[in-house]
Design a protein around this motif. Structure first.
Motif, PDB file in Angstrom:
ATOM      1  N   GLN A   1       0.825  -1.000   0.059  1.00  0.00           N
ATOM      2  CA  GLN A   1      -0.070   0.053  -0.179  1.00  0.00           C
ATOM      3  C   GLN A   1       0.935   1.308   0.103  1.00  0.00           C
ATOM      4  OE1 GLN A   1      -3.428   0.060  -0.217  1.00  0.00           O
ATOM      5  NE2 GLN A   1      -3.213   2.581  -0.278  1.00  0.00           N
TER       6      GLN A   1
ATOM      7  N   ARG B   1      -3.436  18.280  -0.482  1.00  0.00           N
ATOM      8  CA  ARG B   1      -3.988  16.883  -0.385  1.00  0.00           C
ATOM      9  C   ARG B   1      -3.164  16.051   0.570  1.00  0.00           C
ATOM     10  NH1 ARG B   1      -5.999  12.296  -4.921  1.00  0.00           N
ATOM     11  NH2 ARG B   1      -6.677  14.074  -5.918  1.00  0.00           N
TER      12      ARG B   1
ATOM     13  N   ARG C   1     -11.574  15.390   1.498  1.00  0.00           N
ATOM     14  CA  ARG C   1     -12.077  14.306   0.556  1.00  0.00           C
ATOM     15  C   ARG C   1     -10.864  13.385   0.232  1.00  0.00           C
ATOM     16  NH1 ARG C   1     -12.826  17.641  -4.696  1.00  0.00           N
ATOM     17  NH2 ARG C   1     -10.989  18.409  -4.095  1.00  0.00           N
ATOM     18  N   PHE C   2      -9.665  13.393   0.563  1.00  0.00           N
ATOM     19  CA  PHE C   2      -8.744  12.223   0.151  1.00  0.00           C
ATOM     20  C   PHE C   2      -8.372  11.647   1.622  1.00  0.00           C
ATOM     21  CE2 PHE C   2      -8.817  15.153  -3.167  1.00  0.00           C
ATOM     22  CZ  PHE C   2      -9.452  14.651  -4.225  1.00  0.00           C
TER      23      PHE C   2
ATOM     24  N   ASP D   1      -7.634   7.837   1.104  1.00  0.00           N
ATOM     25  CA  ASP D   1      -6.543   7.338   0.375  1.00  0.00           C
ATOM     26  C   ASP D   1      -6.320   8.380  -0.569  1.00  0.00           C
ATOM     27  OD1 ASP D   1      -4.852   6.394  -1.531  1.00  0.00           O
ATOM     28  OD2 ASP D   1      -6.178   4.906  -2.277  1.00  0.00           O
ATOM     29  N   ARG D   2      -4.998   9.155  -0.293  1.00  0.00           N
ATOM     30  CA  ARG D   2      -4.399  10.412  -0.965  1.00  0.00           C
ATOM     31  C   ARG D   2      -4.117  10.309  -2.240  1.00  0.00           C
ATOM     32  NH1 ARG D   2      -2.495  12.583   4.723  1.00  0.00           N
ATOM     33  NH2 ARG D   2      -4.297  13.508   5.516  1.00  0.00           N
TER      34      ARG D   2
ATOM     35  N   THR E   1      -5.962   8.463  -4.608  1.00  0.00           N
ATOM     36  CA  THR E   1      -7.189   8.394  -5.573  1.00  0.00           C
ATOM     37  C   THR E   1      -7.055   9.256  -6.501  1.00  0.00           C
ATOM     38  OG1 THR E   1      -8.370   7.447  -3.584  1.00  0.00           O
ATOM     39  CG2 THR E   1      -9.588   8.445  -5.437  1.00  0.00           C
ATOM     40  N   GLY E   2      -7.149   8.761  -7.841  1.00  0.00           N
ATOM     41  CA  GLY E   2      -7.128   9.735  -8.856  1.00  0.00           C
ATOM     42  C   GLY E   2      -5.984  10.148  -9.526  1.00  0.00           C
TER      43      GLY E   2
END
Length: 167
Positions: free
Chosen positions: A29, A83, A90-91, A94-95, A97-98
């Motif tokens: 991870q 972030r 919002r992250f 999982d920082r 994400t996207g």
């Protein structure tokens, strides 16, 4: 005489630092956080250090990792800082994400558009009062494409950049 904590923070807020994102992988991870305490220790051997408070989520993760990477952020990467500093809630889960990342040869994520990046093999840990200094030997590194790009800086508790002057 002991310096009050507020004065200590005020004094060091006037020392500008670069901003980077520290990444590591634990059990497959990816994890990351903003760091301003990344600096060189030696060119021969190529050593760098990063200092993390023991209360940070990344402290124990980095202590368990054998490698870490740091992406040195450019002025255009403020959203990455927000972030990975936890300012954009919002992250929180999982920082990554996207996000588009580039993997170092050993699989650590670094960020396209960064001014530079370094991958380090963890070689020492030096505990302090409420922090640990992690020392890494640079095993891989790269430079960003924009040679004239400005760094993202932290100064007086604010994030910003400076304009390069022509010589």
């Amino acid at each position: 005489m002991t310096i009050p904590a507020d004065l200590f923070r005020d004094v060091f807020s006037r020392w500008p630092t670069g901003a980077g994102v520290l990444t590591a992988r634990v059990d497959g991870q990816a994890h990351g956080m903003v760091v301003g305490s990344f600096c060189s220790l030696s060119a021969d051997p190529p050593l760098a250090m990063v200092s993390l408070g023991r209360v940070t989520r990344m402290h124990d993760l980095l202590a368990a990792a054998d490698r870490f990477a740091v992406s040195i952020l450019g002025a255009e990467q403020r959203t990455l800082l927000e972030r990975f500093a936890g300012l954009d809630r919002r992250f929180d889960a999982d920082r990554f994400t996207g996000l588009t990342t580039i993997e170092t040869p050993s699989g650590l994520p670094v960020f396209p558009g960064a001014l530079a990046w370094a991958e380090c093999r963890l070689v020492a840990q030096h505990p302090g009062a409420n922090y640990t200094i992690f020392v890494g030997e640079l095993v891989e590194a790269g430079l960003g494409d924009a040679a004239e790009a400005s760094p993202l800086l932290y100064f007086r508790r604010r994030v910003g950049s400076f304009a390069a002057r022509d010589n």
